[in-house]
Design a protein around this motif. Structure first.
Motif, short mmCIF file in Angstrom:
data_model
loop_
_atom_site.label_atom_id
_atom_site.label_comp_id
_atom_site.label_asym_id
_atom_site.label_seq_id
_atom_site.Cartn_x
_atom_site.Cartn_y
_atom_site.Cartn_z
N PHE A 43 4.46 20.42 7.91
CA PHE A 43 3.15 20.01 8.43
C PHE A 43 3.32 18.97 9.53
CE2 PHE A 43 -0.21 16.74 7.99
CZ PHE A 43 -1.28 17.47 8.49
N TYR A 44 4.09 17.94 9.27
CA TYR A 44 4.26 16.90 10.29
C TYR A 44 5.10 17.39 11.46
CZ TYR A 44 1.68 13.58 7.53
OH TYR A 44 0.67 12.95 6.84
N ASP A 45 6.03 18.30 11.23
CA ASP A 45 6.77 18.90 12.34
C ASP A 45 5.81 19.67 13.25
OD1 ASP A 45 9.15 17.84 11.40
OD2 ASP A 45 9.86 19.74 10.53
N ALA A 46 4.90 20.44 12.64
CA ALA A 46 3.92 21.19 13.42
C ALA A 46 2.99 20.23 14.16
CB ALA A 46 3.12 22.12 12.50
N MET A 47 2.60 19.15 13.50
CA MET A 47 1.74 18.17 14.14
C MET A 47 2.44 17.54 15.33
SD MET A 47 0.04 14.69 12.55
CE MET A 47 -0.72 15.53 11.17
N ASP A 48 3.70 17.12 15.12
CA ASP A 48 4.46 16.51 16.21
C ASP A 48 4.59 17.46 17.41
OD1 ASP A 48 4.94 14.10 14.84
OD2 ASP A 48 6.84 14.83 14.01
N ALA A 49 4.82 18.74 17.13
CA ALA A 49 5.07 19.71 18.19
C ALA A 49 3.81 20.21 18.88
CB ALA A 49 5.86 20.90 17.62
N HIS A 50 2.71 20.34 18.13
CA HIS A 50 1.55 21.05 18.67
C HIS A 50 0.24 20.26 18.69
CE1 HIS A 50 3.88 24.74 18.62
NE2 HIS A 50 4.26 24.43 17.39
N LYS A 56 -0.57 10.95 17.08
CA LYS A 56 -0.68 9.56 17.54
C LYS A 56 -1.56 8.69 16.65
CE LYS A 56 0.29 10.56 22.34
NZ LYS A 56 -0.23 10.70 23.69
N LEU A 57 -2.31 9.31 15.76
CA LEU A 57 -3.11 8.54 14.81
C LEU A 57 -2.26 7.97 13.68
CD1 LEU A 57 -6.23 10.87 14.48
CD2 LEU A 57 -6.03 8.75 15.81
N HIS A 58 -1.01 8.40 13.61
CA HIS A 58 -0.09 7.98 12.56
C HIS A 58 0.94 6.99 13.11
CE1 HIS A 58 -1.69 11.85 11.26
NE2 HIS A 58 -1.44 11.46 10.02
N GLU A 59 1.58 6.28 12.20
CA GLU A 59 2.70 5.43 12.61
C GLU A 59 3.85 6.35 13.00
OE1 GLU A 59 5.62 2.22 10.52
OE2 GLU A 59 3.51 2.18 9.94
N LEU A 60 4.41 6.11 14.19
CA LEU A 60 5.46 6.97 14.72
C LEU A 60 6.80 6.26 14.68
CD1 LEU A 60 3.56 8.39 17.83
CD2 LEU A 60 3.67 9.34 15.51
N ASP A 61 7.87 7.04 14.59
CA ASP A 61 9.21 6.46 14.62
C ASP A 61 9.64 6.27 16.08
OD1 ASP A 61 10.10 8.97 15.58
OD2 ASP A 61 11.01 9.54 13.67
N ALA A 62 10.87 5.83 16.30
CA ALA A 62 11.36 5.55 17.65
C ALA A 62 11.39 6.80 18.53
CB ALA A 62 12.76 4.94 17.57
N GLU A 63 11.46 7.98 17.92
CA GLU A 63 11.48 9.23 18.68
C GLU A 63 10.09 9.80 18.90
OE1 GLU A 63 14.09 11.64 16.36
OE2 GLU A 63 15.82 10.37 16.76
N GLY A 64 9.05 9.08 18.46
CA GLY A 64 7.69 9.54 18.66
C GLY A 64 7.21 10.54 17.63
N ARG A 65 7.90 10.64 16.52
CA ARG A 65 7.51 11.56 15.44
C ARG A 65 6.86 10.76 14.32
NH1 ARG A 65 10.60 16.24 14.09
NH2 ARG A 65 10.89 15.24 12.07
N SER A 109 -12.88 18.26 16.10
CA SER A 109 -11.61 18.55 16.78
C SER A 109 -10.41 18.02 15.98
CB SER A 109 -11.61 18.00 18.21
OG SER A 109 -11.64 16.59 18.20
N MET A 110 -10.54 16.85 15.37
CA MET A 110 -9.44 16.32 14.55
C MET A 110 -9.28 17.15 13.27
SD MET A 110 -7.65 13.88 15.83
CE MET A 110 -7.78 14.55 17.47
N ARG A 111 -10.41 17.52 12.67
CA ARG A 111 -10.35 18.38 11.48
C ARG A 111 -9.61 19.68 11.82
NH1 ARG A 111 -15.45 21.80 10.04
NH2 ARG A 111 -14.62 22.75 11.94
N ASP A 112 -10.00 20.29 12.93
CA ASP A 112 -9.40 21.57 13.31
C ASP A 112 -7.92 21.41 13.68
OD1 ASP A 112 -11.86 22.67 12.80
OD2 ASP A 112 -12.39 22.97 14.91
N ALA A 113 -7.57 20.30 14.32
CA ALA A 113 -6.16 20.05 14.64
C ALA A 113 -5.34 19.93 13.35
CB ALA A 113 -6.02 18.79 15.49
N TRP A 114 -5.89 19.22 12.36
CA TRP A 114 -5.21 19.06 11.07
C TRP A 114 -5.02 20.43 10.42
CZ3 TRP A 114 -5.21 19.99 5.97
CH2 TRP A 114 -4.44 19.16 5.15
N LEU A 115 -6.06 21.24 10.44
CA LEU A 115 -5.96 22.57 9.82
C LEU A 115 -4.96 23.46 10.55
CD1 LEU A 115 -9.70 23.19 8.90
CD2 LEU A 115 -7.78 22.88 7.31
N ARG A 116 -4.93 23.38 11.88
CA ARG A 116 -3.94 24.17 12.64
C ARG A 116 -2.52 23.77 12.26
NH1 ARG A 116 -7.67 23.37 16.87
NH2 ARG A 116 -6.41 21.64 17.70
N ALA A 117 -2.29 22.46 12.14
CA ALA A 117 -0.95 22.00 11.75
C ALA A 117 -0.59 22.49 10.36
CB ALA A 117 -0.86 20.48 11.83
#
Length: 151
Positions: A43-50, A56-65, A109-117
């Motif tokens: 889920f988070y890989d899909a979010m990071d990629a797509h 960006k609403l989450h705390e990200l690591d040094a690589e932006g994930r 839009s955020m709901r739909d982005a979450w569902l797509r991920a």
């Protein structure tokens, strides 16, 4: 925490008429703890990629994930939500989803982005059949429940 993202092999053959029960929970059908954690990772890989705006609403690591702690917490939440061990509640208390997400504007839009991920994650993990239909419906209900902003 390293998560193997190869497609899962379901414990039971997918059934178009599957309905969860105490004897056959979504947690068991998905494949248990490792599968729940792998779904969270996918889920988070899909979010990071797509879905960069959502990531960006989450705390990200040094690589932006999305950071590993967030991934682990969501995996623990999924375990319990799917009918497995309640490790999330033991460590973090009741999920209180609306309260915990109240500081984040969740619109259509955020709901739909979450569902797509999540749909991409379930595709990547090979979730199909009755389990997929059940999870698609439940995830949509929860995502819509978390909306707190018009639009």
């Amino acid at each position: 925490m390293s998560v193997d993202l190869k497609p899962l092999e379901l414990n039971a053959p997918p059934s178009d008429d599957w309905v969860p029960s105490l004897e056959d929970t979504p947690y068991q059908r998905l494949g248990g703890a490792e599968a729940a954690m792998a779904l969270a990772g996918a889920f988070y890989d899909a979010m990071d990629a797509h879905e960069p705006a959502l990531a960006k609403l989450h705390e990200l690591d040094a690589e932006g994930r999305v950071n590993p702690g967030t991934r682990e917490r969501f995996g623990l939440f999924l375990m319990g939500w799917l009918g497995g061990p309640q490790h999330y509640a033991e460590r973090h208390g009741h999920p209180r989803l609306r309260m915990r997400h109240g500081h984040v504007p969740v619109d259509l839009s955020m709901r739909d982005a979450w569902l797509r991920a999540m749909q991409r994650a379930m595709d990547a993990r090979g979730v199909t059949g009755g389990l997929r239909r059940f999870l698609d419906e439940r995830f949509a209900q929860v995502a819509d429940f978390l909306r707190n902003t018009e639009g």
